[in-house]
Design a protein around this motif. Structure first.
Motif, short mmCIF file in Angstrom:
data_model
loop_
_atom_site.label_atom_id
_atom_site.label_comp_id
_atom_site.label_asym_id
_atom_site.label_seq_id
_atom_site.Cartn_x
_atom_site.Cartn_y
_atom_site.Cartn_z
N LEU A 173 -33.72 -8.67 22.52
CA LEU A 173 -32.30 -8.37 22.42
C LEU A 173 -31.95 -6.99 22.80
CD1 LEU A 173 -31.16 -10.89 19.86
CD2 LEU A 173 -31.21 -11.22 22.30
N GLU A 174 -30.83 -6.36 23.06
CA GLU A 174 -30.50 -4.91 23.07
C GLU A 174 -29.50 -4.79 21.94
OE1 GLU A 174 -27.87 -2.06 25.88
OE2 GLU A 174 -29.28 -3.53 27.12
N VAL A 175 -29.99 -3.86 21.14
CA VAL A 175 -29.12 -3.42 20.04
C VAL A 175 -27.74 -2.99 20.53
CG1 VAL A 175 -28.89 -2.00 17.98
CG2 VAL A 175 -31.34 -2.85 18.70
N PRO A 176 -26.71 -3.43 20.03
CA PRO A 176 -25.28 -3.04 20.51
C PRO A 176 -24.96 -1.86 19.57
CG PRO A 176 -25.16 -4.91 18.64
CD PRO A 176 -26.51 -4.74 18.95
N GLU A 177 -23.79 -1.16 20.14
CA GLU A 177 -23.52 0.07 19.62
C GLU A 177 -22.60 -0.39 18.31
OE1 GLU A 177 -22.92 3.30 18.11
OE2 GLU A 177 -23.53 4.05 20.27
N LEU A 178 -22.69 0.05 17.17
CA LEU A 178 -21.95 -0.29 16.02
C LEU A 178 -21.43 0.93 15.42
CD1 LEU A 178 -24.48 -2.61 14.22
CD2 LEU A 178 -22.78 -3.43 16.06
N THR A 179 -21.57 1.97 15.56
CA THR A 179 -21.01 3.11 14.91
C THR A 179 -19.52 3.26 15.39
OG1 THR A 179 -21.41 4.71 17.16
CG2 THR A 179 -23.27 4.88 15.13
N ASN A 180 -19.10 3.94 14.20
CA ASN A 180 -17.22 4.02 14.52
C ASN A 180 -16.64 2.58 14.16
OD1 ASN A 180 -17.14 6.82 14.48
ND2 ASN A 180 -17.46 6.64 16.55
N GLU A 211 -23.11 -12.12 16.79
CA GLU A 211 -23.07 -12.66 17.88
C GLU A 211 -24.13 -12.49 18.93
OE1 GLU A 211 -19.50 -11.08 20.00
OE2 GLU A 211 -17.95 -11.79 18.52
N CYS A 212 -24.65 -11.37 18.66
CA CYS A 212 -26.07 -10.80 19.41
C CYS A 212 -27.30 -11.47 18.69
CB CYS A 212 -25.99 -9.48 19.49
SG CYS A 212 -24.90 -8.59 20.27
N GLY A 213 -27.03 -12.16 17.59
CA GLY A 213 -28.17 -12.82 16.86
C GLY A 213 -28.97 -11.96 16.10
N LEU A 214 -28.54 -10.97 15.66
CA LEU A 214 -28.97 -9.87 14.72
C LEU A 214 -28.21 -9.82 13.38
CD1 LEU A 214 -29.28 -6.83 17.35
CD2 LEU A 214 -30.84 -8.48 16.85
N GLY A 260 -32.74 -11.82 15.08
CA GLY A 260 -32.92 -11.85 13.69
C GLY A 260 -33.19 -10.51 13.08
N ARG A 261 -33.49 -9.52 13.83
CA ARG A 261 -33.95 -8.30 13.35
C ARG A 261 -32.75 -7.57 12.56
NH1 ARG A 261 -36.74 -3.37 14.80
NH2 ARG A 261 -36.21 -1.95 13.09
N ARG A 262 -32.86 -6.91 11.43
CA ARG A 262 -31.79 -6.28 10.71
C ARG A 262 -31.67 -4.94 11.10
NH1 ARG A 262 -30.35 -8.70 5.94
NH2 ARG A 262 -31.73 -10.45 5.57
N ILE A 263 -30.33 -4.59 11.46
CA ILE A 263 -30.13 -3.07 11.81
C ILE A 263 -29.44 -2.42 10.49
CG2 ILE A 263 -28.36 -1.74 13.33
CD1 ILE A 263 -30.38 -3.89 14.80
N ILE A 264 -30.09 -1.33 10.26
CA ILE A 264 -29.82 -0.57 9.00
C ILE A 264 -28.62 0.27 9.24
CG2 ILE A 264 -30.55 0.77 7.04
CD1 ILE A 264 -31.85 -2.03 7.38
N LEU A 265 -27.42 0.24 8.47
CA LEU A 265 -26.37 1.14 8.73
C LEU A 265 -26.35 2.22 7.66
CD1 LEU A 265 -23.71 -1.51 9.59
CD2 LEU A 265 -25.09 -0.72 11.18
#
Length: 267
Positions: free
Chosen positions: A50-57, A69-72, A104-109
């Motif tokens: 899967l492509e990581v979506p832009e989450l900044t801002n 929605e992206c499965g992450l 299922g990968r975790r995105i660290i914010l």
């Protein structure tokens, strides 16, 4: 042995219990292998990224919704405080947008804190400029203006200032606060050169300017830079004076104006 006898012997072998059991075992073994491969492929989503979506801002709730929605999944790993960035918004993410990851990968914010963190002001007096700069960075503070006065040792810190006033060691200050320094200047060691920072990002360019004992006079951002987040990705496409204009030597504390935009264009 004629063909008829050979055929009869082969039939007896195939009809024997041992042979049948061996064939059944072989079929079961092959079936298990095929099932294992299929199951493993489903579990690992082999070949499906899967492509990581832009989450900044975004707010945290918006980031969570987009990620799901992206499965992450998302996880808050740290926080900073940027005055010019909305409170509580996502400041950065890891992996960055556009990266490829498995479901299922975790995105660290990293989140922009609602209220600023505070740190104790270090004692920089007696440090060299390089040492003072490193100490400020380790505390989450930023180097501000450099002012030079006559002294026996060049680039030796004589005073530390915050908002125009001397600040005592241990004083609580907000992270990312700009700390100005008064530095010594030996008349025999009073020149530097202007480095080329063309193509460098905003903060890195300012960092290099300070490394050469110079000040940033002005930052001129292109109209395409809408907010502070954009400015962090902006690169220098022009500087004044340029490196080539200052080959004969420049006084310590001199000023450089930087012009920045989203992408550096070929000159």
């Amino acid at each position: 042995m004629d063909k008829k006898e050979a055929k009869t012997t082969l039939q007896k072998i195939l009809d024997s219990r041992i042979t049948k059991n061996l064939l059944v075992a072989l079929l079961v073994f092959l079936a298990v292998i095929m099932l294992s491969k299929c199951t493993l492929g489903c579990i690992t989503k082999h070949g499906k990224e899967l492509e990581v979506p832009e989450l900044t801002n975004m707010t945290v709730s918006e980031a969570v919704a987009i990620a799901e929605e992206c499965g992450l999944k998302v996880e808050i790993g740290d926080s900073v405080y940027i005055r010019r960035l909305g409170r509580g918004l996502v400041y950065s993410q890891n992996p960055p947008a556009g990266g490829k990851v498995k479901r299922g990968r975790r995105i660290i914010l990293t989140i922009n804190a609602v209220s600023p963190k505070k740190v104790g002001m270090p004692n920089l007096v007696g440090f060299s400029l390089r040492q003072a700069k490193a100490e400020l960075q380790s505390r989450g503070l930023s180097l501000g203006r450099l002012t030079y006065v006559n002294d026996i040792a060049t680039n030796n810190v004589l005073q530390q200032l915050y908002r125009g006033r001397e600040i005592a060691p241990g004083t609580s200050v907000e992270t990312l606060s700009r700390i100005d320094l008064v530095l010594g200047l030996n008349p025999e060691e009073n020149e530097t050169t202007v480095p080329s920072v063309i193509g460098l990002k905003y903060l890195r360019a300012v960092d290099v300017i300070h490394d050469y004992s110079l000040n940033v006079r002005r930052l001129v951002f292109d109209k395409g830079i809408k907010d502070y987040s954009d400015s962090l990705d902006a690169v220098v496409y022009k500087q004044s004076p340029s490196a080539s204009e200052s080959l004969s030597g420049t006084s310590l504390g001199s000023e450089v104006t930087l012009y920045l935009r989203k992408e550096a264009a070929a000159e």
